[in-house]
Design a protein around this motif. Structure first.
Motif, PDB file in Angstrom:
ATOM      1  N   ASP A 533       0.847  -1.022   0.090  1.00 46.85           N
ATOM      2  CA  ASP A 533      -0.037   0.159   0.079  1.00 46.85           C
ATOM      3  C   ASP A 533       0.638   1.353  -0.036  1.00 46.85           C
ATOM      4  N   ASP A 535       0.244   5.487  -0.179  1.00 46.93           N
ATOM      5  CA  ASP A 535      -0.735   6.750  -0.394  1.00 46.93           C
ATOM      6  C   ASP A 535      -0.363   7.672  -1.301  1.00 46.93           C
ATOM      7  N   SER A 637      -5.037   2.738   0.026  1.00 54.77           N
ATOM      8  CA  SER A 637      -4.817   3.916  -0.797  1.00 54.77           C
ATOM      9  C   SER A 637      -4.444   3.473  -2.135  1.00 54.77           C
ATOM     10  N   SER A 638      -3.925   2.454  -2.695  1.00 56.78           N
ATOM     11  CA  SER A 638      -3.641   2.190  -3.697  1.00 56.78           C
ATOM     12  C   SER A 638      -3.920   0.913  -4.221  1.00 56.78           C
ATOM     13  N   GLN A 740      -4.984  13.531   2.632  1.00 53.05           N
ATOM     14  CA  GLN A 740      -5.966  13.396   1.691  1.00 53.05           C
ATOM     15  C   GLN A 740      -5.826  14.541   0.777  1.00 53.05           C
ATOM     16  N   ARG A 743      -3.245  13.862  -1.679  1.00 49.47           N
ATOM     17  CA  ARG A 743      -3.624  12.915  -2.590  1.00 49.47           C
ATOM     18  C   ARG A 743      -4.253  13.601  -3.779  1.00 49.47           C
TER      19      ARG A 743
END
Length: 771
Positions: A533, A535, A637-638, A740, A743
């Motif tokens: 994972d 982010d 997240s991915s 967030q 991202r």
């Protein structure tokens, strides 16, 4: 030959050897023509300044502990960007004990009076009022801790003393420590008072010594110990201006006048050398108005937000109207706006150009010996160092390096995570004392590498190890730990809810062997998250070191995040159990759930009819597995979609089989969902063993003959997951974390790169102003 014999005799002499060797060196060093010279170049590795700069931007504090002399360490500090020309450097060289301690004590008192060490100020030391609830909790804790200290005294004096496992010195050491804890319990600010009183005592003793030696007047101000203040006329005007500014500070109504005056540069002002005004600031009652308006924080921000800046109310929207107007008049782009959005504790008194000047401390190892070993002096030294952006300790021994690392670990509460990095045998001590030790494999041997937790080839790799992989691993670890507790808590919540209808008899809701497989059937999806994972991408993280800040603030393991997970499993447990119970709980043996007659119109006895506890529990179990598999996707997240086809017959084409795999979907679909159905189908046919007999053909009856089972499998997990989706959307829309926001910025950057014809400029949300 004759000179060599004289040299050997002088070297072996026990009387005046230094002067004899000097005389012989002067005799031979005559009429010499230099032909050439050789030297070893000791330079920084590539990328060291950039790595240090980015690590510092991430909020990590740097302490440089070196064995080089002070001049060399200082030059290395400037070349590696540990020191900056704009810094106010405090240089502590070796000297007499009283003189060295007085210099640190002077800096300590100056920082206290400037407000940098607010918990040592008189206003803080005198104000110890507690609320009624706080006093009650304190008294309860005080009784418990007093009882524990009494037991420790009894244990060390009588039990260990009678058994002969302790001697008198060890006993006295333990009793002294207990007495210090008791004194600190009686007065929580006991140590702060001791340290401040000790600093004032050291300064007074040094002043008296200077007066005695120089026969000067006894009215020497504290600022006279600073050689920079040597202009008496300028000091008079400076004190007058500082007094006027301090009068504005003490009256927040006039803060606007102070802001206006501070905007005018004044190079003649020496704000931190004005002793009398600083003393006023130290004892000033009340609080000074901040840039942020606490009333602008909503109730949900106080209770719901997990991001530090949102929760504390230090975003742009929390600024006072006056400050917003001032900023709008001075800046025009969002980047500068973000730089001005400073910490919530900043006040109008922090605008002074001298107070905000970045500080650095350079201290020699021989000077450190006057502080290490004494708790009071250690705290004084650390208090000064904690206000400095950079600390360089030069001419330190390996033991002193380890002691300094221990000092940092023990002087901060909660204890920070200390990382020590070195490349030589003299760094082994501090590497072993630190929480995380990193050895650099180089020309100085492998001792540091062999004693470390991690090994890197060059210092610049530390940046990627910390800011990229370290950050990824910390976030992954937070998700794995919370999910592991969440899934087991959710399973037990169903058991507890079912116990309410079985009179808490302990009847299992599902077969015990199926329950035993629960953790195995749910491990692979979260294992993929824990390994892969991400982010934020590597390049974006290195361009924006500030995204590392949530890690030291422990946002992934904060109490609010844990409460969110706990609330979610509680609500989802109720939804899963009662929705399942409402659909299949009332279906008895006399009722059929077939599409038309019996499922597939077969005539096997019992097909399609309501079953027993195994049918009821297995339907609930499958719904639980599906909820957990989808929850992992929500926390990812991915998502790794991979490349299809995963393999190719062409040589040296593509990334290879393992780099093209869709690990996220393999872990969820094959490693959890399909594996669960496969296990249940195989397990039902193991009825030839007596311990498995009661589960005979349960899966066939559950999935192949009952339509209501498929309603449960589809409707119940969807209902439970809708709650999670709604909460996440609400949180990300109205109370996003800084990560967030980053991202979203990263996604927009990707979109802009894909637009070859040109794209619109990226619009940065206002919440990013606090990053």
């Amino acid at each position: 030959t004759g000179w060599l014999k004289k040299y050997e005799a002088a070297a072996a002499s026990l009387i005046d050897r230094e002067s004899a060797l000097t005389s012989l060196a002067a005799d031979i060093e005559k009429k010499i023509h230099i032909v050439g010279s050789t030297a070893i170049e000791d330079k920084l590795q590539d990328g060291v300044p950039e790595a240090i700069s980015n690590i510092r931007k991430a909020g990590i504090k740097l302490w440089v502990l070196t064995g080089d002399k002070r001049e060399t360490a200082t030059e290395i500090g400037y070349s590696s960007q540990v020191l900056d020309p704009s810094m106010n450097v405090t240089d502590i060289a070796d000297g007499e004990t009283l003189e060295v301690r007085a210099r640190i004590a002077t800096e300590f008192i100056r920082l206290v009076k400037m407000g940098k060490l607010s918990h040592y100020q008189e206003a803080e030391l005198q104000d110890q009022t507690k609320s009624a609830l706080g006093r009650i909790c304190y008294q309860i804790g005080y009784v418990f801790r007093s009882s524990l200290r009494a037991w420790r005294r009894f244990y060390h004096k009588y039990i260990r003393g009678c058994c002969g496992s302790t001697n008198k010195s060890q006993y006295e050491k333990v009793i002294k420590k207990i007495s210090q804890e008791e004194a600190a319990e009686e007065d929580p600010l006991h140590m702060c008072k001791i340290v401040k009183a000790l600093a004032e005592k050291v300064i007074a003793e040094y002043k008296e010594k200077v007066i005695t030696e120089n026969n000067e007047s006894k009215t020497i101000p504290l600022s006279s110990m600073d050689p920079a203040n040597n202009n008496g006329v300028q000091e008079v005007f400076s004190r007058a201006k500082s007094a006027y500014r301090q009068s504005l500070i003490l009256n927040p109504i006039n803060a606007a006048l102070l802001l206006e005056e501070m905007s005018i540069p004044d190079e003649e002002t020496s704000y931190d050398s004005d002793e009398d005004v600083l003393e006023l600031q130290s004892t000033a009652p009340g609080e000074v108005a901040t840039y942020f308006d606490g009333k602008k924080r909503t109730l949900l921000e106080r209770l719901f937000a997990t991001d530090h800046d949102v929760r504390k109310g230090i975003l742009y929207k929390h600024l006072t109207n006056e400050k917003k107007e001032e900023i709008s008049n001075r800046i025009s782009n969002a980047h500068e706006l973000g730089r001005l959005c400073i910490n919530q504790t900043s006040t109008v008194r922090d605008i002074g150009n001298v107070e905000d000047q970045v500080r650095a401390l350079i201290i020699e190892g021989s000077a450190l010996s006057h502080f290490l070993g004494d708790p009071s002096y250690e705290e004084m030294l650390f208090a000064v160092a904690s206000c400095c952006k950079s600390i360089i300790a030069c001419r330190v021994s390996p033991k002193q390096k380890a002691l300094i690392v221990g000092l940092v670990q023990n002087s901060v509460s909660p204890s920070p995570v200390c990382l020590a990095i070195g490349d030589g045998a003299n760094d082994v001590g501090m590497i072993q004392v630190a929480h995380v030790g990193i050895g650099i494999s180089g020309l100085e041997g492998q001792q540091a590498v062999n004693s470390s937790d991690f090994s890197i080839a060059q210092f610049r790799y530390l940046e990627e190890l910390l800011l990229v992989h370290g950050r990824w691993d910390f976030i992954r670890l937070g998700k794995v730990i919370h999910f592991s507790f969440y899934k087991n808590a959710l399973q037990q919540a169903l058991v507890i809810l079912y116990s309410s209808v079985t009179l808490y008899s302990g009847t299992p809701i599902v077969d015990i062997w199926v329950t035993a497989m629960f953790n195995f059937l749910t491990v692979f999806p979260i294992l993929v998250v824990g390994i892969f994972d991400r982010d934020l991408e590597r390049a974006y993280t290195r361009r924006n070191p500030l995204v590392y800040a949530p890690g030291p603030r422990n946002e992934s393991f904060s109490l609010r995040v844990s409460i969110r997970w706990a609330a979610l499993f509680f609500l989802q447990g109720i939804i899963i159990y009662y929705f399942n119970h409402g659909i299949v709980g009332g279906v008895g043996a006399s009722m059929s759930s077939a599409f038309k007659g019996l499922m597939r119109n077969q005539t096997f006895h019992g097909d399609g009819e309501g079953g027993g506890i195994m049918i009821y529990g297995s339907a609930l179990y499958i719904a639980l597995i599906l909820v957990l598999s989808a929850k992992v996707l929500f926390e990812s997240s991915s998502i790794i979609n991979g490349v299809w086809p995963q393999f190719t017959c062409r040589k040296n084409v593509g990334d290879g089989f393992w780099n093209r795999a869709a690990y996220t979907w393999y872990g969820n679909i094959f490693g959890s969902i399909i594996l669960t159905f496969t296990f249940l189908y195989i397990y039902q046919y193991m009825y030839s063993f007596d311990i498995f007999a009661k589960y005979a053909l349960v899966t066939w009856h559950l999935l192949n003959t009952r339509a209501l089972t498929w309603i449960v499998i589809i409707f119940v997990p969807t209902s439970a997951l809708v709650l999670d989706v709604v909460l996440k959307v609400f949180s990300n829309m109205f109370y996003p974390t800084q990560i967030q926001i980053h991202r979203e910025i990263q996604w927009r950057e990707r979109e802009s790169e894909r637009d070859t014809a040109g794209s619109n400029p990226i619009i940065v949300p206002m919440a990013v102003a606090s990053v």
